[in-house]
Design a protein around this motif. Structure first.
Motif, PDB file in Angstrom:
ATOM      1  N   ILE A  49      24.244  58.702  69.444  1.00 28.06           N
ATOM      2  CA  ILE A  49      23.491  57.932  70.443  1.00 28.06           C
ATOM      3  C   ILE A  49      22.131  57.513  69.886  1.00 28.06           C
ATOM      4  O   ILE A  49      21.700  56.363  70.048  1.00 28.06           O
ATOM      5  CB  ILE A  49      23.317  58.746  71.746  1.00 28.06           C
ATOM      6  N   LEU A  50      21.444  58.421  69.200  1.00 30.08           N
ATOM      7  CA  LEU A  50      20.136  58.100  68.614  1.00 30.08           C
ATOM      8  C   LEU A  50      20.257  57.006  67.555  1.00 30.08           C
ATOM      9  O   LEU A  50      19.376  56.147  67.430  1.00 30.08           O
ATOM     10  CB  LEU A  50      19.511  59.353  68.006  1.00 30.08           C
ATOM     11  N   ALA A  51      21.347  57.043  66.776  1.00 32.79           N
ATOM     12  CA  ALA A  51      21.542  56.043  65.720  1.00 32.79           C
ATOM     13  C   ALA A  51      21.660  54.635  66.282  1.00 32.79           C
ATOM     14  O   ALA A  51      21.351  53.651  65.588  1.00 32.79           O
ATOM     15  CB  ALA A  51      22.785  56.392  64.904  1.00 32.79           C
ATOM     16  N   MET A  52      22.087  54.510  67.529  1.00 35.13           N
ATOM     17  CA  MET A  52      22.216  53.190  68.161  1.00 35.13           C
ATOM     18  C   MET A  52      20.859  52.523  68.388  1.00 35.13           C
ATOM     19  O   MET A  52      20.776  51.301  68.523  1.00 35.13           O
ATOM     20  CB  MET A  52      22.948  53.315  69.507  1.00 35.13           C
ATOM     21  N   HIS A  53      19.799  53.330  68.449  1.00 34.14           N
ATOM     22  CA  HIS A  53      18.473  52.788  68.780  1.00 34.14           C
ATOM     23  C   HIS A  53      17.458  52.945  67.648  1.00 34.14           C
ATOM     24  O   HIS A  53      16.343  52.436  67.749  1.00 34.14           O
ATOM     25  CB  HIS A  53      17.932  53.502  70.033  1.00 34.14           C
ATOM     26  N   TYR A  54      17.837  53.644  66.578  1.00 31.36           N
ATOM     27  CA  TYR A  54      16.896  53.917  65.488  1.00 31.36           C
ATOM     28  C   TYR A  54      16.883  52.772  64.481  1.00 31.36           C
ATOM     29  O   TYR A  54      17.920  52.151  64.213  1.00 31.36           O
ATOM     30  CB  TYR A  54      17.277  55.225  64.788  1.00 31.36           C
ATOM     31  N   THR A  55      15.713  52.479  63.895  1.00 34.95           N
ATOM     32  CA  THR A  55      15.574  51.431  62.884  1.00 34.95           C
ATOM     33  C   THR A  55      15.067  52.049  61.588  1.00 34.95           C
ATOM     34  O   THR A  55      13.917  52.502  61.526  1.00 34.95           O
ATOM     35  CB  THR A  55      14.580  50.345  63.344  1.00 34.95           C
ATOM     36  N   PRO A  56      15.887  52.099  60.523  1.00 36.18           N
ATOM     37  CA  PRO A  56      15.455  52.709  59.254  1.00 36.18           C
ATOM     38  C   PRO A  56      14.576  51.762  58.439  1.00 36.18           C
ATOM     39  O   PRO A  56      14.993  51.198  57.433  1.00 36.18           O
ATOM     40  CB  PRO A  56      16.778  53.020  58.554  1.00 36.18           C
ATOM     41  N   ASN A  57      13.349  51.586  58.898  1.00 34.18           N
ATOM     42  CA  ASN A  57      12.388  50.714  58.234  1.00 34.18           C
ATOM     43  C   ASN A  57      11.022  51.388  58.290  1.00 34.18           C
ATOM     44  O   ASN A  57      10.637  51.907  59.339  1.00 34.18           O
ATOM     45  CB  ASN A  57      12.364  49.346  58.935  1.00 34.18           C
ATOM     46  N   VAL A  58      10.276  51.385  57.174  1.00 34.28           N
ATOM     47  CA  VAL A  58       9.017  52.115  57.131  1.00 34.28           C
ATOM     48  C   VAL A  58       7.998  51.588  58.154  1.00 34.28           C
ATOM     49  O   VAL A  58       7.107  52.327  58.579  1.00 34.28           O
ATOM     50  CB  VAL A  58       8.397  52.089  55.719  1.00 34.28           C
ATOM     51  N   ASP A  59       8.125  50.322  58.524  1.00 41.58           N
ATOM     52  CA  ASP A  59       7.198  49.756  59.510  1.00 41.58           C
ATOM     53  C   ASP A  59       7.668  49.972  60.945  1.00 41.58           C
ATOM     54  O   ASP A  59       6.865  49.899  61.877  1.00 41.58           O
ATOM     55  CB  ASP A  59       7.013  48.248  59.262  1.00 41.58           C
ATOM     56  N   LEU A  60       8.967  50.208  61.123  1.00 38.64           N
ATOM     57  CA  LEU A  60       9.533  50.251  62.480  1.00 38.64           C
ATOM     58  C   LEU A  60      10.119  51.608  62.864  1.00 38.64           C
ATOM     59  O   LEU A  60      10.418  51.839  64.042  1.00 38.64           O
ATOM     60  CB  LEU A  60      10.624  49.182  62.621  1.00 38.64           C
ATOM     61  N   ALA A  61      10.309  52.516  61.895  1.00 32.45           N
ATOM     62  CA  ALA A  61      10.979  53.796  62.185  1.00 32.45           C
ATOM     63  C   ALA A  61      10.226  54.593  63.236  1.00 32.45           C
ATOM     64  O   ALA A  61      10.810  55.044  64.229  1.00 32.45           O
ATOM     65  CB  ALA A  61      11.132  54.605  60.903  1.00 32.45           C
ATOM     66  N   PHE A  62       8.927  54.786  63.038  1.00 29.04           N
ATOM     67  CA  PHE A  62       8.118  55.559  63.993  1.00 29.04           C
ATOM     68  C   PHE A  62       8.109  54.891  65.357  1.00 29.04           C
ATOM     69  O   PHE A  62       8.250  55.557  66.395  1.00 29.04           O
ATOM     70  CB  PHE A  62       6.689  55.706  63.454  1.00 29.04           C
ATOM     71  N   ILE A  63       7.998  53.566  65.363  1.00 29.52           N
ATOM     72  CA  ILE A  63       7.982  52.811  66.627  1.00 29.52           C
ATOM     73  C   ILE A  63       9.331  52.933  67.332  1.00 29.52           C
ATOM     74  O   ILE A  63       9.395  53.050  68.559  1.00 29.52           O
ATOM     75  CB  ILE A  63       7.628  51.328  66.363  1.00 29.52           C
ATOM     76  N   SER A  64      10.427  52.892  66.543  1.00 27.49           N
ATOM     77  CA  SER A  64      11.759  52.979  67.160  1.00 27.49           C
ATOM     78  C   SER A  64      11.983  54.340  67.804  1.00 27.49           C
ATOM     79  O   SER A  64      12.643  54.448  68.846  1.00 27.49           O
ATOM     80  CB  SER A  64      12.852  52.688  66.125  1.00 27.49           C
ATOM     81  N   VAL A  65      11.418  55.409  67.202  1.00 29.98           N
ATOM     82  CA  VAL A  65      11.524  56.742  67.807  1.00 29.98           C
ATOM     83  C   VAL A  65      10.728  56.787  69.112  1.00 29.98           C
ATOM     84  O   VAL A  65      11.181  57.348  70.121  1.00 29.98           O
ATOM     85  CB  VAL A  65      11.027  57.822  66.813  1.00 29.98           C
TER      86      VAL A  65
END
Length: 388
Positions: A49-65
């Protein structure tokens, strides 16, 4: 054809879950297997479920969490279940291994399930480390930098290998993508290994607290142990609910709620609590390569326990010397865990060296020597009884 396949599936379930013959004297210490299966299932579901909303990008990872925490329906619940579920997973696996060490579950004929269990532990640690990097907070970035830099200790190819893992000259987008892919994949390999662990255990059945053969006194898994397992599973859910709703960050690090900043090093870089003993072993050895080897050896030495334990009696139930030695090992393990959380300064460095020496000497010296002493005492007692 479908009916035949259904009957085969039901027969497998019946063999492993319903009618599986178990020793009649198993205590609650044998419930950790079902608790670990529950944890693995929880981690798989919440992780997908978390993988559906997570973005593996250094600029967006923290924001996606943060997006998961604030905007996704019950996202905060899913994230906290996943993060704290990992901690419970390690609590149960350490207790499971400790019970195996105390009762001699590593001895023949259960060497194979023990060996698979050790492989599962190593893979769990790798999976947990990869997951710790994904939120991309301060501790994620610097933890990834420090741990992956250990690979540079490999002679000749170390530096190139680190750059290969990173996909560049520092932790970057490629690193995060690779870690995310592996973190998603490895739990399914863990699940396959867990099934293999169960299948190999099923060949000879579980051991028991007395360490003797229980073939003449076995009872079916259901209903006796199924309900016993449900009790501890419900207690686990209760403990998880208390942690998630009232203390969700008690087992995490506050620095990971600060966005990753490659220009600012945290005051202290520490891994998650369940990796601290091995981190302490790594730091206690001044040489980088030897430190990495010692850290890996501290895990893989568990595979040698069936050979290192020279005692003829299984387990520690009737072995007072071994019982004392077991608690010495447990104390040393917790001491290493504490030392791993402290700054690399005196007196922690010296104490860490002593604790590391005790850790390895426990396996290499104390375990076989105690077995030899107890075997000798047993032979003397047998001779005396024969004379009388």
């Amino acid at each position: 054809m479908r009916l035949l396949k259904s009957n085969k599936l039901l027969s497998v379930v019946n063999s492993y879950v319903v009618d599986s013959p178990q020793p009649s004297n198993l205590s609650y210490l044998w419930n950790f297997g079902s608790l670990l299966a529950t944890c693995l299932g929880l981690q798989l579901v919440t992780g997908i479920i978390l993988a559906m909303h997570y973005t593996p990008n250094v600029d967006l990872a923290f924001i996606s969490v943060e997006h998961i925490m604030r905007d996704v329906n019950y996202g905060w619940l899913i994230r906290y279940l996943h993060a704290n579920g990992a901690s419970f997973f390690f609590i149960f696996v350490y207790l499971h291994i400790a019970r195996g060490m105390y009762y001699g579950s590593y001895k023949s004929p259960r060497i194979l399930p023990w060996s698979i269990g050790v492989i599962i532990l190593v893979l769990m640690m790798g999976t947990a480390f990869l997951g710790y990097v994904l939120p991309y907070g301060q501790m994620s970035l610097w933890g990834a930098t420090v741990i992956t830099n250990m690979l540079s200790a490999i002679p000749w190819i170390g530096g190139d290998f680190v750059e290969f893992v990173w996909g560049g000259f520092s932790v970057n987008n490629r690193t995060l993508n690779r870690f995310f892919s592996l973190h998603y994949l490895l739990p399914f390999i863990l699940a396959a290994l867990a099934i293999l662990h169960l299948m190999t255990l099923h060949v000879n059945g579980s051991g028991n607290p007395l360490g003797v053969s229980s073939n003449s006194d076995r009872i079916p898994m259901h209903p006796y142990y199924m309900f016993k397992d449900l009790i501890t599973i419900f207690l686990f859910f209760l403990a998880m609910a208390i942690i998630v709703f009232y203390l969700p960050n008690v087992m995490g690090h506050s620095d990971n709620y600060i966005p990753a900043n490659p220009m600012q090093t945290p005051p202290s870089i520490v891994p998650e609590w369940y990796l601290l003993p091995y981190y302490a072993i790594l730091r206690s050895i001044p040489n980088k390569l030897l430190g990495v080897i010692a850290m890996l050896a501290s895990l893989l030495i568990l595979l040698a326990m069936p050979i290192l334990d020279t005692a003829r009696v299984r387990g520690s139930q009737f072995r007072p010397l071994m019982r004392f030695a077991f608690w010495v090992f447990v104390t040393d393990f917790f001491l290493l865990m504490y030392l791993g959380s402290q700054h690399a300064e005196e007196p922690y460095i010296t104490i860490g060296m002593i604790a590391t020496a005790i850790y390895f000497r426990w396996f290499v010296i104390l375990l076989p020597v105690i077995g030899i002493i107890e075997n000798t005492l047993m032979d003397i007692a047998t001779e005396n009884s024969d004379k009388h």
